[in-house]
Design a protein around this motif. Structure first.
Motif, PDB file in Angstrom:
ATOM      1  N   LEU A  87      35.535  32.841  40.439  1.00  4.18           N
ATOM      2  CA  LEU A  87      35.753  34.280  40.564  1.00  4.18           C
ATOM      3  C   LEU A  87      34.729  35.042  39.723  1.00  4.18           C
ATOM      4  CD1 LEU A  87      37.887  36.325  41.802  1.00  4.18           C
ATOM      5  CD2 LEU A  87      38.742  36.508  39.504  1.00  4.18           C
ATOM      6  N   GLN A  88      34.429  34.517  38.545  1.00  2.16           N
ATOM      7  CA  GLN A  88      33.469  35.174  37.661  1.00  2.16           C
ATOM      8  C   GLN A  88      32.052  35.074  38.204  1.00  2.16           C
ATOM      9  OE1 GLN A  88      34.454  37.051  35.196  1.00  2.16           O
ATOM     10  NE2 GLN A  88      36.505  36.437  35.778  1.00  2.16           N
ATOM     11  N   LYS A  89      31.723  33.910  38.809  1.00  4.37           N
ATOM     12  CA  LYS A  89      30.336  33.670  39.213  1.00  4.37           C
ATOM     13  C   LYS A  89      30.019  34.250  40.565  1.00  4.37           C
ATOM     14  CE  LYS A  89      30.287  29.187  37.223  1.00  4.37           C
ATOM     15  NZ  LYS A  89      30.643  27.926  37.835  1.00  4.37           N
ATOM     16  N   ARG A  90      30.723  33.764  41.522  1.00  4.66           N
ATOM     17  CA  ARG A  90      30.279  33.848  42.883  1.00  4.66           C
ATOM     18  C   ARG A  90      30.299  35.242  43.471  1.00  4.66           C
ATOM     19  NH1 ARG A  90      32.850  30.876  48.207  1.00  4.66           N
ATOM     20  NH2 ARG A  90      33.809  32.794  48.792  1.00  4.66           N
ATOM     21  N   PRO A  91      31.414  35.791  43.716  1.00  2.00           N
ATOM     22  CA  PRO A  91      31.588  36.178  45.103  1.00  2.00           C
ATOM     23  C   PRO A  91      30.535  37.114  45.670  1.00  2.00           C
ATOM     24  CG  PRO A  91      33.629  36.378  43.904  1.00  2.00           C
ATOM     25  CD  PRO A  91      32.529  36.085  42.901  1.00  2.00           C
ATOM     26  N   ASP A  92      30.235  36.816  46.842  1.00  2.00           N
ATOM     27  CA  ASP A  92      29.459  37.596  47.773  1.00  2.00           C
ATOM     28  C   ASP A  92      30.021  39.029  47.741  1.00  2.00           C
ATOM     29  OD1 ASP A  92      29.263  38.744  50.384  1.00  2.00           O
ATOM     30  OD2 ASP A  92      28.785  36.775  51.186  1.00  2.00           O
ATOM     31  N   PRO A  93      29.169  40.047  47.769  1.00  2.00           N
ATOM     32  CA  PRO A  93      29.677  41.419  47.674  1.00  2.00           C
ATOM     33  C   PRO A  93      30.633  41.794  48.803  1.00  2.00           C
ATOM     34  CG  PRO A  93      27.267  41.377  47.940  1.00  2.00           C
ATOM     35  CD  PRO A  93      27.722  39.955  47.832  1.00  2.00           C
ATOM     36  N   CYS A  94      30.561  41.037  49.906  1.00  2.00           N
ATOM     37  CA  CYS A  94      31.482  41.279  51.030  1.00  2.00           C
ATOM     38  C   CYS A  94      32.925  40.960  50.642  1.00  2.00           C
ATOM     39  CB  CYS A  94      31.105  40.338  52.162  1.00  2.00           C
ATOM     40  SG  CYS A  94      30.460  41.141  53.573  1.00  2.00           S
ATOM     41  N   VAL A  95      33.111  40.048  49.667  1.00  2.00           N
ATOM     42  CA  VAL A  95      34.475  39.634  49.302  1.00  2.00           C
ATOM     43  C   VAL A  95      35.093  40.724  48.431  1.00  2.00           C
ATOM     44  CG1 VAL A  95      35.834  37.932  48.021  1.00  2.00           C
ATOM     45  CG2 VAL A  95      33.936  37.181  49.461  1.00  2.00           C
ATOM     46  N   GLN A  96      36.126  41.339  48.940  1.00  2.00           N
ATOM     47  CA  GLN A  96      36.779  42.434  48.221  1.00  2.00           C
ATOM     48  C   GLN A  96      38.056  41.990  47.540  1.00  2.00           C
ATOM     49  OE1 GLN A  96      35.745  45.665  47.823  1.00  2.00           O
ATOM     50  NE2 GLN A  96      33.853  45.165  48.864  1.00  2.00           N
ATOM     51  N   ALA A  97      38.609  40.864  48.009  1.00  2.00           N
ATOM     52  CA  ALA A  97      39.866  40.375  47.438  1.00  2.00           C
ATOM     53  C   ALA A  97      39.821  38.860  47.434  1.00  2.00           C
ATOM     54  CB  ALA A  97      41.044  40.861  48.268  1.00  2.00           C
ATOM     55  N   ALA A  98      40.450  38.254  46.443  1.00  2.00           N
ATOM     56  CA  ALA A  98      40.449  36.790  46.358  1.00  2.00           C
ATOM     57  C   ALA A  98      41.754  36.321  45.730  1.00  2.00           C
ATOM     58  CB  ALA A  98      39.266  36.314  45.515  1.00  2.00           C
ATOM     59  N   VAL A  99      42.187  35.130  46.140  1.00  2.00           N
ATOM     60  CA  VAL A  99      43.345  34.498  45.503  1.00  2.00           C
ATOM     61  C   VAL A  99      42.801  33.556  44.448  1.00  2.00           C
ATOM     62  CG1 VAL A  99      45.271  32.905  45.848  1.00  2.00           C
ATOM     63  CG2 VAL A  99      44.808  34.681  47.546  1.00  2.00           C
ATOM     64  N   ILE A 100      43.314  33.682  43.231  1.00  2.00           N
ATOM     65  CA  ILE A 100      42.875  32.781  42.169  1.00  2.00           C
ATOM     66  C   ILE A 100      43.899  31.666  42.058  1.00  2.00           C
ATOM     67  CG2 ILE A 100      42.313  32.585  39.726  1.00  2.00           C
ATOM     68  CD1 ILE A 100      41.704  35.548  39.829  1.00  2.00           C
ATOM     69  N   GLN A 101      43.399  30.449  41.994  1.00  2.00           N
ATOM     70  CA  GLN A 101      44.317  29.312  41.935  1.00  2.00           C
ATOM     71  C   GLN A 101      45.306  29.503  40.781  1.00  2.00           C
ATOM     72  OE1 GLN A 101      41.215  26.461  41.614  1.00  2.00           O
ATOM     73  NE2 GLN A 101      41.037  26.177  43.817  1.00  2.00           N
ATOM     74  N   GLY A 102      46.568  29.584  41.123  1.00  2.00           N
ATOM     75  CA  GLY A 102      47.620  29.742  40.110  1.00  2.00           C
ATOM     76  C   GLY A 102      47.689  31.130  39.490  1.00  2.00           C
ATOM     77  N   GLY A 103      46.848  32.061  39.925  1.00  2.00           N
ATOM     78  CA  GLY A 103      46.787  33.367  39.248  1.00  2.00           C
ATOM     79  C   GLY A 103      47.014  34.564  40.143  1.00  2.00           C
ATOM     80  N   GLY A 104      47.438  34.342  41.380  1.00  2.00           N
ATOM     81  CA  GLY A 104      47.761  35.478  42.242  1.00  2.00           C
ATOM     82  C   GLY A 104      46.549  36.088  42.934  1.00  2.00           C
ATOM     83  N   LEU A 105      46.790  37.249  43.507  1.00  2.00           N
ATOM     84  CA  LEU A 105      45.793  37.924  44.352  1.00  2.00           C
ATOM     85  C   LEU A 105      45.083  39.006  43.546  1.00  2.00           C
ATOM     86  CD1 LEU A 105      44.659  38.551  47.224  1.00  2.00           C
ATOM     87  CD2 LEU A 105      46.725  39.895  47.619  1.00  2.00           C
ATOM     88  N   HIS A 106      43.758  39.024  43.628  1.00  2.00           N
ATOM     89  CA  HIS A 106      42.966  40.017  42.893  1.00  2.00           C
ATOM     90  C   HIS A 106      42.104  40.849  43.829  1.00  2.00           C
ATOM     91  CE1 HIS A 106      44.388  37.811  39.505  1.00  2.00           C
ATOM     92  NE2 HIS A 106      43.807  38.664  38.677  1.00  2.00           N
ATOM     93  N   LEU A 107      41.926  42.095  43.405  1.00  2.00           N
ATOM     94  CA  LEU A 107      41.106  43.041  44.160  1.00  2.00           C
ATOM     95  C   LEU A 107      39.928  43.401  43.270  1.00  2.00           C
ATOM     96  CD1 LEU A 107      41.205  44.851  46.757  1.00  2.00           C
ATOM     97  CD2 LEU A 107      42.437  46.536  45.395  1.00  2.00           C
ATOM     98  N   ARG A 108      38.756  43.599  43.875  1.00  7.10           N
ATOM     99  CA  ARG A 108      37.582  43.978  43.090  1.00  7.10           C
ATOM    100  C   ARG A 108      37.861  45.288  42.338  1.00  7.10           C
ATOM    101  NH1 ARG A 108      32.342  42.043  43.433  1.00  7.10           N
ATOM    102  NH2 ARG A 108      32.446  40.661  45.215  1.00  7.10           N
ATOM    103  N   ALA A 109      37.499  45.357  41.070  1.00  9.82           N
ATOM    104  CA  ALA A 109      37.709  46.599  40.309  1.00  9.82           C
ATOM    105  C   ALA A 109      36.875  47.703  40.958  1.00  9.82           C
ATOM    106  CB  ALA A 109      37.283  46.397  38.864  1.00  9.82           C
TER     107      ALA A 109
END
Ligand SMILES: [Zn+2]
Length: 311
Positions: free
Chosen positions: A234-256
């Motif tokens: 989550l810290q490294k990657r995401p492509d700017p197209c990715v606006q939301a991601a599920v973190i393993q064991g940590g729920g759903l996150h939205l780009r600040a």
């Protein structure tokens, strides 16, 4: 439950003049600012035959007003009703993403003789498909696969009745509590949308959420996928197209700093998926269908304008 961000479009015809919501504007601003733009109905219908939006075939009646008519102007012009309302209601989407749901919707609305339409890229291809599928039949309710509803009438009071009636009939209760608590973990650049509690309540919801796109505005505003990432990724990657991601064991996150339209689409997606019964099999859009939405100039324009409008 009915309209999210700049999604959906409404129109009214006065003879050969149709006022239609401009692309990228918010229906919720209609009482405060001019969000409608006038077009020539016959020219808009002729554009469907042309097969493309061309500057040589201008359908606008007030080109100086700074608006672009909705992407869906074609089918609004085509449908022989004074008022046409198109929206991506949560309950309609929960039905129209699967064969089982579509069959249920047709049964629940059978007295209104709704016309089901397959999935097509929005814009002129969808207008063509609607014209071919309707083929002269008259119905005030059209169901768009993996997309939403169209309701039409010559009376605005009847439109309201029709929306209320169809929404009540299609109502599904969420199978999980969508207002799950935000998670405790914080990741720079991301905001917790919901903690892992939501997915612990319903693992199928998490699976469906990360399986692909179910409707066009999801692809346009949330990107081609909601990936499952480790905290490191989550810290490294995401492509700017990715606006939301599920973190393993940590729920759903939205780009600040994500625009309101993006947040509303994510809320809509969760609300839709939480309502799809476990026995239904929702269909995700194919990669080619997602690609043609994301790379489409008309959608880039709508997304950019809604970002400007929402912050
Ligand atoms: Zn639509």
């Amino acid at each position: 439950m009915l309209v999210q961000g700049p999604g959906g479009n409404t129109s009214v015809k006065f003879g050969n003049i149709m006022w239609i919501k401009a692309s990228g504007t918010l229906l919720s601003n209609a009482g405060m600012t001019e969000i409608f733009t006038p077009v020539d109905v016959q020219r808009a219908v002729a554009e469907i035959d042309l097969g493309e939006v061309s500057p040589k075939h201008d359908i606008r009646l007030d080109p100086e007003d700074g608006h672009r008519p909705s992407i869906e102007t074609g089918f609004h012009a085509l449908l022989p009703w004074k008022y046409v309302f198109h929206y991506h209601s949560v309950n309609a989407l929960a039905h129209l993403t699967s064969e089982e749901g579509q069959a249920a919707a047709l049964a629940k609305l059978s007295d209104l003789s709704p016309i089901p339409i397959g999935y097509s890229k929005p814009g002129i291809p969808l207008s063509r498909m609607i014209r071919e599928s309707i083929n002269g039949r008259e119905s005030r309710v059209v169901l768009l696969k993996n997309h939403g509803m169209i309701v039409c009438d010559n009376s605005i009071a009847e439109i309201r009745n029709l929306i209320d009636k169809t929404e009540k009939r299609l109502w599904l209760n969420p199978e999980v509590d969508c207002a799950a608590e935000p998670g405790q973990q914080e990741f720079p650049g991301w905001v917790s949308f919901s903690g892992s509690g939501l997915f612990e309540q319903d693992p199928l919801l998490a699976k469906r959420l990360t399986s692909g796109c179910y409707f066009p505005d999801q692809a346009v505003f949330l990107g081609p996928e909601i990936p499952v990432l480790s905290a490191d990724e989550l810290q490294k990657r995401p492509d700017p197209c990715v606006q939301a991601a599920v973190i393993q064991g940590g729920g759903l996150h939205l780009r600040a700093g994500a625009p309101t339209a993006v947040r509303e689409q994510l809320e809509c997606l969760i609300a839709v998926l939480a309502r799809i019964p476990k026995s239904w099999n929702p269909r995700t859009l194919a990669n080619s269908e997602i690609g043609e939405l994301i790379d489409w100039d008309a959608e880039k324009y709508r997304r950019a304008l809604s970002e400007k409008n929402s912050n």
